[in-house]
Enzyme design. Sequence first.
Site: not given
Ligand code: BGC
Length: 291
Positions: A189, A176
């Site tokens: 996360y 991410s």
């Molecule tokens: C998340 C999303 C988010 C995106 C940008 C991703 O890794 O799961 O919820 O919109 O990152 O912030």
Amino acid sequence: MDAKTPGLLRDETLPPVVMPACPIDRKLLSQKVLVTGASSGIGRGIAIGLGHAGADVVVNYIRGEDQAQAIVEDVKSCGGNRAYAHRADISNEDEVREMFARMEAEFGGVDIVINNAGLQQDAPFDQMTLAQWNTVIGVNLTGQFLCSREAVRIFRRVGVKPNVSCSAGKIICISSVHDVIPWAGHVNYAASKGGVAMMMKSIAQEVAPWRIRVNAISPGAVRTPINMEAWSTPEAYAELMKLVPYKRIGEVDDIARAAVWLASDESDYVTGATLYVDGGMTLYPGFETGG
Ligand code: BGC
């Protein structure tokens, strides 16, 4: 450089460039791929994208059996590919082992693993429970560890199959932008994705001598159920666009195309890399006008 300029690129003593032999459209013909968390969102897009590129696909899921089955049918309709859905919790060691064993038995091998399964359990930091922390780390980080380890064991045991691919196997970790962008309210996360980034590079360094490639894709805001709140109303979408210099939300196809390339021999010299597919979200968008 013009035609008269002397330079390394024109040195005739260098060996000729040999492009990997892979069909243009069916780059992954008959390669066996496992996509975790493939019943929805980015995983669904990647499973279908790899299927259309010729791969045989295992669609791993934990919830959404019907959706998983629909993806299996889609992949099978691409031109004789094989596919099946397999329910497993990737944070559970036994279930992961069983999933890989079945794949070797049914497909006769494993060539590509897409570590995609991931989830969010958001909370203000002082209210975050240990259960929320453990669940997110368990799926997003430990799950990728378990699947990568199983894949490396198989790739090492089998080695390079020259008529299949230049490498003994490919692992793609779906990370991410939050492996580099801190994210208040989502500490579990962001910590899991930061962990994925360093895990990916360390595995890549360790297994490169066996011709195993390990890379990551870090998506930005992609239109999926996980972040529906961020794009489903015009107001939310306008706010989101302040964070995206390219001024559009990402689609799962954007990620699927990157995954096909990273899984194919076209990227054979790429390992330990993170490809940000984010419309520029990691470019400090606040500095478009500030600073
Ligand atoms: C998340 C999303 C988010 C995106 C940008 C991703 O890794 O799961 O919820 O919109 O990152 O912030």
